[in-house]
Design a protein around this motif. Structure first.
Motif, PDB file in Angstrom:
ATOM      1  N   THR A 102      32.404  43.516  42.627  1.00  7.40           N
ATOM      2  CA  THR A 102      32.361  44.782  41.898  1.00  7.40           C
ATOM      3  C   THR A 102      31.345  44.691  40.761  1.00  7.40           C
ATOM      4  OG1 THR A 102      34.177  44.069  40.472  1.00  7.40           O
ATOM      5  CG2 THR A 102      34.753  45.314  42.453  1.00  7.40           C
ATOM      6  N   ALA A 103      30.969  45.814  40.236  1.00  7.03           N
ATOM      7  CA  ALA A 103      29.952  45.846  39.177  1.00  7.03           C
ATOM      8  C   ALA A 103      30.450  45.145  37.912  1.00  7.03           C
ATOM      9  CB  ALA A 103      29.579  47.298  38.864  1.00  7.03           C
ATOM     10  N   ASN A 104      29.510  44.531  37.210  1.00  6.37           N
ATOM     11  CA  ASN A 104      29.768  43.875  35.924  1.00  6.37           C
ATOM     12  C   ASN A 104      30.745  42.698  36.035  1.00  6.37           C
ATOM     13  OD1 ASN A 104      28.126  45.845  34.619  1.00  6.37           O
ATOM     14  ND2 ASN A 104      29.890  47.237  34.511  1.00  6.37           N
ATOM     15  N   THR A 105      30.717  42.010  37.176  1.00  6.01           N
ATOM     16  CA  THR A 105      31.538  40.802  37.330  1.00  6.01           C
ATOM     17  C   THR A 105      30.730  39.598  36.870  1.00  6.01           C
ATOM     18  OG1 THR A 105      32.701  41.757  39.217  1.00  6.01           O
ATOM     19  CG2 THR A 105      32.826  39.378  38.945  1.00  6.01           C
ATOM     20  N   GLN A 148      44.387  41.545  45.894  1.00  4.07           N
ATOM     21  CA  GLN A 148      43.809  42.766  46.452  1.00  4.07           C
ATOM     22  C   GLN A 148      44.854  43.875  46.579  1.00  4.07           C
ATOM     23  OE1 GLN A 148      42.552  42.768  50.622  1.00  4.07           O
ATOM     24  NE2 GLN A 148      40.561  43.555  50.000  1.00  4.07           N
ATOM     25  N   LYS A 149      46.105  43.490  46.872  1.00  5.35           N
ATOM     26  CA  LYS A 149      47.154  44.487  47.054  1.00  5.35           C
ATOM     27  C   LYS A 149      47.797  44.907  45.740  1.00  5.35           C
ATOM     28  CE  LYS A 149      48.286  42.970  51.749  1.00  5.35           C
ATOM     29  NZ  LYS A 149      49.333  42.398  52.637  1.00  5.35           N
ATOM     30  N   SER A 150      47.832  43.998  44.766  1.00  6.79           N
ATOM     31  CA  SER A 150      48.531  44.294  43.517  1.00  6.79           C
ATOM     32  C   SER A 150      47.633  44.928  42.467  1.00  6.79           C
ATOM     33  CB  SER A 150      49.149  43.010  42.943  1.00  6.79           C
ATOM     34  OG  SER A 150      48.133  42.052  42.648  1.00  6.79           O
ATOM     35  N   GLU A 151      46.335  44.687  42.543  1.00 10.85           N
ATOM     36  CA  GLU A 151      45.418  45.223  41.547  1.00 10.85           C
ATOM     37  C   GLU A 151      44.677  46.426  42.106  1.00 10.85           C
ATOM     38  OE1 GLU A 151      42.875  42.226  39.957  1.00 10.85           O
ATOM     39  OE2 GLU A 151      44.481  40.728  39.798  1.00 10.85           O
ATOM     40  N   THR A 152      44.409  47.372  41.235  1.00 10.54           N
ATOM     41  CA  THR A 152      43.729  48.592  41.678  1.00 10.54           C
ATOM     42  C   THR A 152      42.301  48.310  42.118  1.00 10.54           C
ATOM     43  OG1 THR A 152      43.136  49.031  39.365  1.00 10.54           O
ATOM     44  CG2 THR A 152      45.149  50.071  40.224  1.00 10.54           C
ATOM     45  N   GLU A 153      41.625  47.404  41.428  1.00  7.00           N
ATOM     46  CA  GLU A 153      40.244  47.077  41.792  1.00  7.00           C
ATOM     47  C   GLU A 153      39.981  45.604  41.484  1.00  7.00           C
ATOM     48  OE1 GLU A 153      35.656  48.705  41.162  1.00  7.00           O
ATOM     49  OE2 GLU A 153      37.302  49.504  39.969  1.00  7.00           O
ATOM     50  N   PHE A 154      40.314  44.757  42.428  1.00  5.69           N
ATOM     51  CA  PHE A 154      40.043  43.331  42.286  1.00  5.69           C
ATOM     52  C   PHE A 154      38.536  43.120  42.407  1.00  5.69           C
ATOM     53  CE2 PHE A 154      40.338  38.884  44.175  1.00  5.69           C
ATOM     54  CZ  PHE A 154      40.569  38.293  42.941  1.00  5.69           C
TER      55      PHE A 154
END
Length: 253
Positions: free
Chosen positions: A57-60, A118-124
């Motif tokens: 994802t961006a800014n990682t 991946q399932k628990s966070e909105t955007e891993f």
């Protein structure tokens, strides 16, 4: 008048005695053979190597990725003692290439941890992971420890090979280049060192995998995602057939 009783002659037939010179055929199975190989090589578990690609994802940042994996490795070591993880993680501007070496149980837990986030966070920050290949029971490690390196400067490529080559040709080039890079690091990185740092694009630019290939691979449907891999891994080997649950049981001649 007495008659002498009938005296039975002793049976002279002797029981067959196994000759000490008779050759004995050792009986074993493939599992025993593999365990003996591991014992001779002083290994406590079978070693496997897994190639992963994914989108970022961006800014990682590098610190976010490094902290995530190091904490996960420490947590897994509590359940799988001495089954250390070695490998290499290349962080591109928008994607990653990850090579992992360890036991099957450790690799299994790494994939499970990714799925749980991946399932628990909105955007891993790791998305669209694909398992390119898993090499089972490899003889030795290519890496002495786990390294992470950031490709700071994006490299411009004149030709996009993914537009003209088949999937088989792309994956062949991918595996060839990654093994060349691994052998280069094995020869140049000393044991205990922090790794090559973030200047691989200067030290060995010809060995780096173009990011366009990484993107092509994690977008390809030919490769398994972790969830499919885990479901296949957990699927029982012995499948009950319909003929085994009917009554009366069928008779085979």
């Amino acid at each position: 008048m007495t008659f002498p009783g009938h005296i039975r002659k002793p049976n002279k037939r002797a029981f067959p005695v196994e000759s000490p010179l008779m050759p004995q055929i050792p009986r074993g199975n493939f599992l025993h053979l593999q365990e003996e190989k591991q014992r001779l090589q002083l290994k406590k578990f079978l070693l496997h190597r897994m190639f992963l690609v994914a989108e970022l994802t961006a800014n990682t940042g590098k610190k976010d990725i490094a902290d995530y994996y190091e904490q996960m490795f420490q947590s897994i070591l509590k359940h799988h003692l001495e089954e250390t993880v070695t490998g290499f993680l290349l962080v591109y501007p928008t994607s990653i290439l990850h090579i992992l070496e360890s036991s099957s149980g450790t690799l299994y837990r790494i994939l499970l941890d990714y799925l749980s986030h991946q399932k628990s966070e909105t955007e891993f920050f790791i998305q669209g992971m694909r398992i390119i290949i898993v090499s089972h029971n490899i003889p030795t490690r290519l890496f002495m420890q786990w390294h992470i390196s950031v490709i700071k400067v994006p490299v411009m490529y004149l030709d996009d090979v993914t537009q003209t080559q088949s999937v088989e040709e792309v994956i062949t080039e991918f595996l060839t280049q990654t093994h060349k890079l691994a052998l280069h690091l094995l020869k140049t990185v000393k044991v205990g060192a922090k790794g090559p740092g973030d200047n691989l694009h200067q030290l060995a630019p010809e060995l780096l995998i173009p990011e366009q290939i990484i993107k092509y691979l994690y977008k390809s449907e030919e490769f398994m995602d972790p969830e499919t891999f885990i479901n296949t891994y957990n699927k029982p080997i012995h499948v009950t057939l319909d003929s085994e649950v009917i009554w009366p049981a069928p008779t085979y001649f």
